[in-house]
Design a protein around this motif. Structure first.
Motif, PDB file in Angstrom:
ATOM      1  N   ARG A   3     -55.176 -39.491 -29.575  1.00  0.00           N
ATOM      2  CA  ARG A   3     -54.148 -39.849 -28.599  1.00  0.00           C
ATOM      3  C   ARG A   3     -54.558 -41.116 -27.862  1.00  0.00           C
ATOM      4  NH1 ARG A   3     -53.166 -33.814 -26.115  1.00  0.00           N
ATOM      5  NH2 ARG A   3     -52.953 -32.826 -28.135  1.00  0.00           N
ATOM      6  N   ASP A  43     -49.992 -46.745 -33.186  1.00  0.00           N
ATOM      7  CA  ASP A  43     -48.770 -46.230 -33.796  1.00  0.00           C
ATOM      8  C   ASP A  43     -48.870 -46.199 -35.319  1.00  0.00           C
ATOM      9  OD1 ASP A  43     -47.776 -45.976 -31.220  1.00  0.00           O
ATOM     10  OD2 ASP A  43     -46.610 -47.835 -31.313  1.00  0.00           O
ATOM     11  N   TYR A  46     -50.613 -43.282 -36.493  1.00  0.00           N
ATOM     12  CA  TYR A  46     -49.936 -42.044 -36.080  1.00  0.00           C
ATOM     13  C   TYR A  46     -50.620 -41.346 -34.905  1.00  0.00           C
ATOM     14  CZ  TYR A  46     -47.475 -42.855 -40.417  1.00  0.00           C
ATOM     15  OH  TYR A  46     -46.747 -43.429 -41.420  1.00  0.00           O
ATOM     16  N   TRP A  47     -51.172 -42.135 -33.998  1.00  0.00           N
ATOM     17  CA  TRP A  47     -51.713 -41.573 -32.771  1.00  0.00           C
ATOM     18  C   TRP A  47     -50.549 -41.264 -31.845  1.00  0.00           C
ATOM     19  CZ3 TRP A  47     -57.007 -43.198 -30.635  1.00  0.00           C
ATOM     20  CH2 TRP A  47     -57.926 -43.331 -31.687  1.00  0.00           C
ATOM     21  N   ARG A  48     -50.750 -40.318 -30.974  1.00  0.00           N
ATOM     22  CA  ARG A  48     -49.699 -39.902 -30.055  1.00  0.00           C
ATOM     23  C   ARG A  48     -50.015 -40.388 -28.639  1.00  0.00           C
ATOM     24  NH1 ARG A  48     -49.077 -33.635 -29.475  1.00  0.00           N
ATOM     25  NH2 ARG A  48     -50.209 -33.953 -27.553  1.00  0.00           N
ATOM     26  N   ASP A  50     -50.305 -39.883 -24.859  1.00  0.00           N
ATOM     27  CA  ASP A  50     -50.542 -38.726 -23.993  1.00  0.00           C
ATOM     28  C   ASP A  50     -50.868 -39.268 -22.609  1.00  0.00           C
ATOM     29  OD1 ASP A  50     -51.479 -36.542 -22.556  1.00  0.00           O
ATOM     30  OD2 ASP A  50     -52.668 -35.749 -24.225  1.00  0.00           O
TER      31      ASP A  50
END
Length: 167
Positions: A3, A43, A46-48, A50
């Protein structure tokens, strides 16, 4: 899952990258003016985003304080240096000891890390510093007193040193 948290500082947008369970700081990113450029690598991997993790928020707050001109503490317990060689770890620990408002040359850092004649190694290690600001690679300068290279660009390095009244 990895994240990240966007940090809005006086110098632009930075980021705190981390794994949440258990919390480990993966990286910090230097401020940039282009938010899309800052986020793109996260991105694409595919990190989110948080924005609520309490430990990440504390580190983000420390970065904001730094770019407002305050000295900050290094969050050693959550930083994972195991991915670096023992020589790189030695360099990072020496650089972390350079006081706010002071500088050291690449050669001085090499000697203090027990790596005499390894100034270029110090430079390469600083270029791969995952924790800029926390491990203050901007405080490492050339032996002639000039700033030297910097991942965020020489103007940012000079600005950070000026913020600390070190340059």
């Amino acid at each position: 899952m990895n994240r990240y948290l966007i940090v809005d500082t006086a110098f632009g947008y930075g980021a705190v990258a981390f794994s949440a369970e258990p919390f480990k700081l993966v990286a910090t990113r230097l401020p940039a003016s282009d938010l899309d450029e800052l986020c793109r690598p996260f991105d694409e991997a595919y990190w989110r985003i948080d924005s609520n993790h309490p430990t990440a928020l504390k580190i983000a707050a420390a970065l904001v304080r730094y770019f407002n001109g305050e000295s900050i503490e290094i969050p050693w317990p959550v930083m994972d240096l195991s991915r670096f060689t023992p020589s790189q770890q030695a360099v990072y620990r020496i650089v972390a000891k350079i006081p706010y408002g002071e500088t050291a040359s690449y050669g001085q850092v090499a000697r203090l890390a027990g790596l005499p004649r390894a100034a270029r190694f110090v430079g390469t290690t600083m270029a791969n510093n995952a924790y800029p600001v926390l491990i203050p690679c901007h405080r490492v300068i050339k032996s002639d007193g000039s700033p030297g290279l910097f991942g965020g660009g020489e103007p940012l390095k000079a600005r950070m040193l000026a913020l600390e009244n070190a340059f």
